[in-house]
Scaffold this motif. Structure first.
Motif, PDB file in Angstrom:
ATOM      1  N   VAL A 150     -27.613  -9.966 -18.115  1.00  0.00           N
ATOM      2  CA  VAL A 150     -26.784  -9.290 -17.109  1.00  0.00           C
ATOM      3  C   VAL A 150     -27.642  -8.355 -16.269  1.00  0.00           C
ATOM      4  CG1 VAL A 150     -24.950  -7.581 -16.790  1.00  0.00           C
ATOM      5  CG2 VAL A 150     -24.634  -9.467 -18.402  1.00  0.00           C
ATOM      6  N   CYS A 151     -28.488  -7.574 -16.918  1.00  0.00           N
ATOM      7  CA  CYS A 151     -29.363  -6.643 -16.204  1.00  0.00           C
ATOM      8  C   CYS A 151     -30.225  -7.382 -15.194  1.00  0.00           C
ATOM      9  CB  CYS A 151     -30.225  -5.886 -17.210  1.00  0.00           C
ATOM     10  SG  CYS A 151     -31.389  -4.719 -16.473  1.00  0.00           S
ATOM     11  N   TRP A 152     -30.862  -8.469 -15.606  1.00  0.00           N
ATOM     12  CA  TRP A 152     -31.785  -9.189 -14.725  1.00  0.00           C
ATOM     13  C   TRP A 152     -31.052  -9.826 -13.554  1.00  0.00           C
ATOM     14  CZ3 TRP A 152     -34.483 -12.121 -19.344  1.00  0.00           C
ATOM     15  CH2 TRP A 152     -35.113 -11.167 -20.163  1.00  0.00           C
ATOM     16  N   HIS A 153     -29.876 -10.410 -13.820  1.00  0.00           N
ATOM     17  CA  HIS A 153     -29.116 -11.005 -12.717  1.00  0.00           C
ATOM     18  C   HIS A 153     -28.673  -9.935 -11.716  1.00  0.00           C
ATOM     19  CE1 HIS A 153     -28.883 -14.741 -15.118  1.00  0.00           C
ATOM     20  NE2 HIS A 153     -28.515 -15.322 -13.979  1.00  0.00           N
ATOM     21  N   LEU A 154     -28.249  -8.788 -12.203  1.00  0.00           N
ATOM     22  CA  LEU A 154     -27.841  -7.723 -11.292  1.00  0.00           C
ATOM     23  C   LEU A 154     -29.024  -7.230 -10.452  1.00  0.00           C
ATOM     24  CD1 LEU A 154     -25.443  -5.591 -13.525  1.00  0.00           C
ATOM     25  CD2 LEU A 154     -24.818  -6.943 -11.518  1.00  0.00           C
ATOM     26  N   VAL A 155     -30.173  -7.065 -11.082  1.00  0.00           N
ATOM     27  CA  VAL A 155     -31.365  -6.628 -10.352  1.00  0.00           C
ATOM     28  C   VAL A 155     -31.705  -7.620  -9.247  1.00  0.00           C
ATOM     29  CG1 VAL A 155     -33.864  -6.285 -10.545  1.00  0.00           C
ATOM     30  CG2 VAL A 155     -32.340  -5.255 -12.232  1.00  0.00           C
ATOM     31  N   TYR A 156     -31.625  -8.894  -9.553  1.00  0.00           N
ATOM     32  CA  TYR A 156     -32.004  -9.934  -8.588  1.00  0.00           C
ATOM     33  C   TYR A 156     -30.947 -10.131  -7.507  1.00  0.00           C
ATOM     34  CZ  TYR A 156     -33.346 -14.549  -6.790  1.00  0.00           C
ATOM     35  OH  TYR A 156     -33.700 -15.597  -5.971  1.00  0.00           O
ATOM     36  N   GLU A 157     -29.680 -10.031  -7.865  1.00  0.00           N
ATOM     37  CA  GLU A 157     -28.612 -10.427  -6.948  1.00  0.00           C
ATOM     38  C   GLU A 157     -28.000  -9.291  -6.127  1.00  0.00           C
ATOM     39  OE1 GLU A 157     -27.030 -14.007  -9.931  1.00  0.00           O
ATOM     40  OE2 GLU A 157     -25.700 -12.344  -9.409  1.00  0.00           O
ATOM     41  N   SER A 191     -23.269 -15.208  -8.255  1.00  0.00           N
ATOM     42  CA  SER A 191     -22.557 -16.015  -9.238  1.00  0.00           C
ATOM     43  C   SER A 191     -23.120 -15.858 -10.646  1.00  0.00           C
ATOM     44  CB  SER A 191     -22.608 -17.487  -8.824  1.00  0.00           C
ATOM     45  OG  SER A 191     -23.959 -17.932  -8.701  1.00  0.00           O
ATOM     46  N   GLY A 192     -24.423 -15.600 -10.762  1.00  0.00           N
ATOM     47  CA  GLY A 192     -25.012 -15.457 -12.087  1.00  0.00           C
ATOM     48  C   GLY A 192     -24.447 -14.262 -12.837  1.00  0.00           C
ATOM     49  N   ALA A 193     -24.478 -13.081 -12.204  1.00  0.00           N
ATOM     50  CA  ALA A 193     -23.910 -11.891 -12.827  1.00  0.00           C
ATOM     51  C   ALA A 193     -22.402 -12.048 -13.006  1.00  0.00           C
ATOM     52  CB  ALA A 193     -24.232 -10.659 -11.992  1.00  0.00           C
ATOM     53  N   ALA A 194     -21.737 -12.681 -12.039  1.00  0.00           N
ATOM     54  CA  ALA A 194     -20.291 -12.873 -12.136  1.00  0.00           C
ATOM     55  C   ALA A 194     -19.916 -13.720 -13.351  1.00  0.00           C
ATOM     56  CB  ALA A 194     -19.767 -13.525 -10.856  1.00  0.00           C
ATOM     57  N   ARG A 195     -20.759 -14.664 -13.703  1.00  0.00           N
ATOM     58  CA  ARG A 195     -20.499 -15.515 -14.874  1.00  0.00           C
ATOM     59  C   ARG A 195     -20.715 -14.761 -16.181  1.00  0.00           C
ATOM     60  NH1 ARG A 195     -24.387 -18.187 -17.543  1.00  0.00           N
ATOM     61  NH2 ARG A 195     -25.819 -17.950 -15.782  1.00  0.00           N
ATOM     62  N   LEU A 196     -21.680 -13.841 -16.203  1.00  0.00           N
ATOM     63  CA  LEU A 196     -22.062 -13.180 -17.448  1.00  0.00           C
ATOM     64  C   LEU A 196     -21.286 -11.893 -17.733  1.00  0.00           C
ATOM     65  CD1 LEU A 196     -25.919 -13.612 -17.052  1.00  0.00           C
ATOM     66  CD2 LEU A 196     -24.456 -14.829 -18.673  1.00  0.00           C
ATOM     67  N   ALA A 265     -38.133  -9.964  -5.307  1.00  0.00           N
ATOM     68  CA  ALA A 265     -37.817 -11.375  -5.077  1.00  0.00           C
ATOM     69  C   ALA A 265     -36.408 -11.529  -4.534  1.00  0.00           C
ATOM     70  CB  ALA A 265     -37.974 -12.159  -6.380  1.00  0.00           C
ATOM     71  N   GLY A 266     -35.462 -10.745  -5.065  1.00  0.00           N
ATOM     72  CA  GLY A 266     -34.099 -10.802  -4.551  1.00  0.00           C
ATOM     73  C   GLY A 266     -34.018 -10.327  -3.114  1.00  0.00           C
ATOM     74  N   THR A 267     -34.760  -9.273  -2.786  1.00  0.00           N
ATOM     75  CA  THR A 267     -34.788  -8.781  -1.408  1.00  0.00           C
ATOM     76  C   THR A 267     -35.361  -9.824  -0.468  1.00  0.00           C
ATOM     77  OG1 THR A 267     -35.046  -6.512  -2.204  1.00  0.00           O
ATOM     78  CG2 THR A 267     -35.665  -6.953   0.086  1.00  0.00           C
ATOM     79  N   ALA A 268     -36.449 -10.473  -0.899  1.00  0.00           N
ATOM     80  CA  ALA A 268     -37.073 -11.507  -0.070  1.00  0.00           C
ATOM     81  C   ALA A 268     -36.130 -12.682   0.163  1.00  0.00           C
ATOM     82  CB  ALA A 268     -38.356 -11.993  -0.732  1.00  0.00           C
ATOM     83  N   ARG A 269     -35.361 -13.040  -0.851  1.00  0.00           N
ATOM     84  CA  ARG A 269     -34.418 -14.156  -0.707  1.00  0.00           C
ATOM     85  C   ARG A 269     -33.344 -13.828   0.311  1.00  0.00           C
ATOM     86  NH1 ARG A 269     -29.473 -15.137  -3.033  1.00  0.00           N
ATOM     87  NH2 ARG A 269     -29.691 -13.289  -4.344  1.00  0.00           N
ATOM     88  N   ARG A 270     -32.853 -12.580   0.297  1.00  0.00           N
ATOM     89  CA  ARG A 270     -31.780 -12.196   1.221  1.00  0.00           C
ATOM     90  C   ARG A 270     -32.245 -12.052   2.653  1.00  0.00           C
ATOM     91  NH1 ARG A 270     -30.374  -9.655  -3.512  1.00  0.00           N
ATOM     92  NH2 ARG A 270     -31.789  -7.932  -3.092  1.00  0.00           N
ATOM     93  N   THR A 271     -33.518 -11.713   2.838  1.00  0.00           N
ATOM     94  CA  THR A 271     -34.017 -11.447   4.190  1.00  0.00           C
ATOM     95  C   THR A 271     -34.754 -12.635   4.800  1.00  0.00           C
ATOM     96  OG1 THR A 271     -36.051 -10.477   3.272  1.00  0.00           O
ATOM     97  CG2 THR A 271     -34.231  -8.983   3.748  1.00  0.00           C
ATOM     98  N   SER A 272     -34.982 -13.700   4.020  1.00  0.00           N
ATOM     99  CA  SER A 272     -35.701 -14.858   4.568  1.00  0.00           C
ATOM    100  C   SER A 272     -34.797 -15.645   5.512  1.00  0.00           C
ATOM    101  CB  SER A 272     -36.193 -15.757   3.440  1.00  0.00           C
ATOM    102  OG  SER A 272     -35.105 -16.257   2.709  1.00  0.00           O
TER     103      SER A 272
END
Length: 275
Positions: A150-157, A191-196, A265-272
């Motif tokens: 949960v922690c990792w998905h929240l950090v990324y998403e 969706s990852g954090a939402a599932r967990l 990595a999450g920031t880069a995904r959102r801004t690409s």
């Protein structure tokens, strides 16, 4: 609430109002308070005491309105330049001030942003790079405990600071809406954090969202302790240690990666650019 919204006169009082509303843990509040107190010296156009003298020195008492003074951007810029040799520390302090300024302006207490012309200090060449999409996929596929997943998905998403995520309580989570509520309003995840999250929150009525494996030490504030199990709030240091240990086998260098690399990595995904 009325007291919180009433415009304060003093900078130090405004700092405490911001920290009370920021939704961060006790340790993070302590760090932010130190950083924001340091900027008071710049606002007074006085050098920051160094060494042991800084710990004993009382920051100058200043009006909050001084931040709207036309001379303030120059003073803040000179202060920041003098501290930029320690780039990571200087950037953290700048980030803390910008967070406070944004909140104060949202309350209508300030009109301007005196940090608008400041760029973050350049980091050393060995600053960690964002994880690649393949690396992120490998991290999120690890057979880790539910709390860590949960922690990792929240950090990324979520695009939220790691400190803010660790400060979340069970009551801050709107599971069906995939968002924060109350003091966590504006927080969103994927969706990852939402599932967990529903699995993590089974039988949880309150307390910190992310918990340690052991009961909290005596004297731990009630806000940082689960009312059912007595376990404490997961700290940044422990969360970072767990992530680095879990990713050691994935890192070609064998050292393990950092939560900051995952967030980048999450920031880069959102801004690409979307293809």
């Amino acid at each position: 609430m009325a007291d919180l919204l009433r415009e304060p006169v003093e900078y130090a009082v405004a700092v405490e109002r911001y920290l009370a509303a920021a939704g961060i843990g006790v340790e993070s509040r302590r760090v932010y308070r130190i950083a924001l107190a340091g900027w008071a010296w710049a606002l007074a156009d006085r050098p920051v005491p160094s060494g042991a003298g800084r710990r004993r020195a009382q920051p100058p008492v200043l009006p909050l309105a001084l931040l709207d003074d036309p001379r303030t951007p120059g003073r803040l810029g000179a202060h920041f330049a003098a501290r930029s040799a320690r780039a990571r520390t200087a950037n953290r302090e700048l980030s803390a001030l910008r967070g406070a300024l944004a909140w104060w302006r949202a309350q209508g207490w300030l009109r301007t942003d005196p940090t608008a012309g400041l760029a973050p200090a350049a980091l050393p060449g060995d600053a960690p790079a964002a994880l690649t999409p393949d690396q992120v996929a490998a991290v999120l596929a690890l057979a880790a405990p539910l709390r860590d997943q949960v922690c990792w998905h929240l950090v990324y998403e979520s695009n939220a600071s790691i400190e803010r995520l660790l400060a979340l309580d069970v009551g801050d989570i709107d599971v069906s809406g995939r968002r924060g509520r109350g003091r966590a309003d504006g927080l969103r995840w994927g969706s990852g954090a939402a599932r967990l999250l529903p699995l993590l929150l089974v039988s949880r009525a309150g307390g910190p969202l992310l918990l340690t494996d052991r009961r909290a030490p005596a004297g731990t504030p009630t806000v940082d302790r689960c009312p059912l199990t007595g376990r404490g709030r997961l700290s940044y240091r422990r969360a970072a240690e767990l992530f680095t240990a879990a990713t050691g086998a994935l890192d070609p260098a064998g050292r393990g990666w950092t939560l900051r690399q995952l967030r980048l990595a999450g920031t880069a995904r959102r801004t690409s650019p979307q293809r």
